[in-house]
Design an enzyme around this catalytic site. Sequence first.
Site, PDB file in Angstrom:
ATOM      1  N   ASN A 105      -7.555   1.200  -5.010  1.00 47.81           N
ATOM      2  CA  ASN A 105      -7.815  -0.232  -5.167  1.00 47.81           C
ATOM      3  C   ASN A 105      -6.623  -1.086  -4.739  1.00 47.81           C
ATOM      4  O   ASN A 105      -6.454  -2.208  -5.190  1.00 47.81           O
ATOM      5  CB  ASN A 105      -8.265  -0.540  -6.603  1.00 47.81           C
ATOM      6  CG  ASN A 105      -7.227  -0.161  -7.638  1.00 47.81           C
ATOM      7  OD1 ASN A 105      -6.171   0.374  -7.287  1.00 47.81           O
ATOM      8  ND2 ASN A 105      -7.497  -0.446  -8.891  1.00 47.81           N
ATOM      9  N   LYS A 121      -0.180   0.059  -3.276  1.00 44.65           N
ATOM     10  CA  LYS A 121      -0.424   1.492  -3.464  1.00 44.65           C
ATOM     11  C   LYS A 121      -0.448   2.288  -2.143  1.00 44.65           C
ATOM     12  O   LYS A 121      -0.535   1.697  -1.066  1.00 44.65           O
ATOM     13  CB  LYS A 121      -1.729   1.659  -4.238  1.00 44.65           C
ATOM     14  CG  LYS A 121      -1.661   1.065  -5.650  1.00 44.65           C
ATOM     15  CD  LYS A 121      -2.937   1.356  -6.415  1.00 44.65           C
ATOM     16  CE  LYS A 121      -2.829   0.865  -7.856  1.00 44.65           C
ATOM     17  NZ  LYS A 121      -4.016   1.250  -8.639  1.00 44.65           N
ATOM     18  N   HIS A 137      -1.556  -2.832  -7.879  1.00 48.29           N
ATOM     19  CA  HIS A 137      -1.459  -2.726  -9.337  1.00 48.29           C
ATOM     20  C   HIS A 137      -0.750  -3.967  -9.856  1.00 48.29           C
ATOM     21  O   HIS A 137       0.080  -4.554  -9.166  1.00 48.29           O
ATOM     22  CB  HIS A 137      -0.646  -1.471  -9.718  1.00 48.29           C
ATOM     23  CG  HIS A 137      -0.217  -1.452 -11.156  1.00 48.29           C
ATOM     24  ND1 HIS A 137      -1.033  -1.008 -12.172  1.00 48.29           N
ATOM     25  CD2 HIS A 137       0.943  -1.858 -11.763  1.00 48.29           C
ATOM     26  CE1 HIS A 137      -0.401  -1.125 -13.334  1.00 48.29           C
ATOM     27  NE2 HIS A 137       0.797  -1.639 -13.105  1.00 48.29           N
ATOM     28  N   GLU A 197       7.280  -1.196 -17.311  1.00 50.15           N
ATOM     29  CA  GLU A 197       7.019  -0.993 -15.881  1.00 50.15           C
ATOM     30  C   GLU A 197       8.175  -1.495 -15.010  1.00 50.15           C
ATOM     31  O   GLU A 197       8.550  -0.839 -14.040  1.00 50.15           O
ATOM     32  CB  GLU A 197       5.708  -1.688 -15.486  1.00 50.15           C
ATOM     33  CG  GLU A 197       4.499  -1.033 -16.159  1.00 50.15           C
ATOM     34  CD  GLU A 197       3.167  -1.582 -15.690  1.00 50.15           C
ATOM     35  OE1 GLU A 197       3.142  -2.494 -14.841  1.00 50.15           O
ATOM     36  OE2 GLU A 197       2.130  -1.074 -16.162  1.00 50.15           O
ATOM     37  N   TYR A 227       2.106   6.254 -15.483  1.00 47.81           N
ATOM     38  CA  TYR A 227       0.735   6.004 -15.954  1.00 47.81           C
ATOM     39  C   TYR A 227       0.429   6.763 -17.250  1.00 47.81           C
ATOM     40  O   TYR A 227      -0.730   7.083 -17.498  1.00 47.81           O
ATOM     41  CB  TYR A 227      -0.260   6.405 -14.866  1.00 47.81           C
ATOM     42  CG  TYR A 227      -0.483   5.331 -13.800  1.00 47.81           C
ATOM     43  CD1 TYR A 227      -1.029   4.093 -14.133  1.00 47.81           C
ATOM     44  CD2 TYR A 227      -0.188   5.573 -12.457  1.00 47.81           C
ATOM     45  CE1 TYR A 227      -1.266   3.112 -13.164  1.00 47.81           C
ATOM     46  CE2 TYR A 227      -0.426   4.597 -11.480  1.00 47.81           C
ATOM     47  CZ  TYR A 227      -0.959   3.374 -11.846  1.00 47.81           C
ATOM     48  OH  TYR A 227      -1.208   2.406 -10.898  1.00 47.81           O
TER      49      TYR A 227
HETATM   50  P1  CMP Z   1      -4.334   0.276 -11.976  1.00 44.69           P
HETATM   51  O1  CMP Z   1      -4.595  -1.153 -12.253  1.00 44.69           O
HETATM   52  O2  CMP Z   1      -3.105   0.659 -11.243  1.00 44.69           O
HETATM   53  O3  CMP Z   1      -4.355   1.057 -13.374  1.00 44.69           O
HETATM   54  C1  CMP Z   1      -4.772   2.377 -13.510  1.00 44.69           C
HETATM   55  C2  CMP Z   1      -5.367   2.931 -12.240  1.00 44.69           C
HETATM   56  O4  CMP Z   1      -6.207   4.043 -12.445  1.00 44.69           O
HETATM   57  C3  CMP Z   1      -6.302   1.893 -11.625  1.00 44.69           C
HETATM   58  O5  CMP Z   1      -5.587   0.830 -11.107  1.00 44.69           O
HETATM   59  C4  CMP Z   1      -7.045   2.747 -10.627  1.00 44.69           C
HETATM   60  O6  CMP Z   1      -6.272   3.028  -9.461  1.00 44.69           O
HETATM   61  C5  CMP Z   1      -7.204   4.006 -11.462  1.00 44.69           C
HETATM   62  N1  CMP Z   1      -8.492   4.003 -12.163  1.00 44.69           N
HETATM   63  C6  CMP Z   1      -8.881   3.203 -13.147  1.00 44.69           C
HETATM   64  N2  CMP Z   1     -10.118   3.504 -13.572  1.00 44.69           N
HETATM   65  C7  CMP Z   1     -10.502   4.528 -12.828  1.00 44.69           C
HETATM   66  C8  CMP Z   1     -11.678   5.297 -12.784  1.00 44.69           C
HETATM   67  N3  CMP Z   1     -12.706   5.051 -13.623  1.00 44.69           N
HETATM   68  N4  CMP Z   1     -11.751   6.278 -11.875  1.00 44.69           N
HETATM   69  C9  CMP Z   1     -10.697   6.527 -11.052  1.00 44.69           C
HETATM   70  N5  CMP Z   1      -9.529   5.833 -11.067  1.00 44.69           N
HETATM   71  C10 CMP Z   1      -9.446   4.839 -11.926  1.00 44.69           C
END
Ligand code: CMP
Length: 140
Positions: A112, A9, A115, A126, A49
Amino acid sequence: MERSLAIIKPDAVERGIVGRIISRIEKEKLKISAMKMVHLTKGEAGRFYYVHKDKIFFNDLIEYMSSGPIVVMVLAGEGIINKWRQIMGATDPAKAEEGTIRRIYGTDIQRNVVHGSDSSESVKFEVNFFFSELEVENGA
Ligand code: CMP
């Protein structure tokens, strides 16, 4: 062969830890069948998304995912969806297991670092979103 779509990311690209993440993928002996760097527009991030379109974090998420380049990869191998999810760790780095990528490098639940596809249904969407069949190594 099972596939998973992996993304490094924008925060990870910005912080210069792409190499460390790819290195971890190689150490874990996961097969990378395709890889490239792209910079999504907000619209594209929203389409990727779309399953989260009704979530309160959706706008922040697409803002963040379009804030800079990302590295997208197709990983291939038996059980790769779960394997990659285990190596990434839980969505929230604070809750991720010790030694997982998100625990080591993650900042918060949004930033985070990586993905991974969560099911075989999402893999199809995807992988097709980012790659043509020509770009994915044969047989993977
Ligand atoms: P990802 O696994 O890419 O899937 C959806 C993304 O949304 C997740 O990782 C985070 O980057 C984001 N995300 C998921 N939950 C939350 C949350 N509660 N608050 C903010 N961002 C979130």
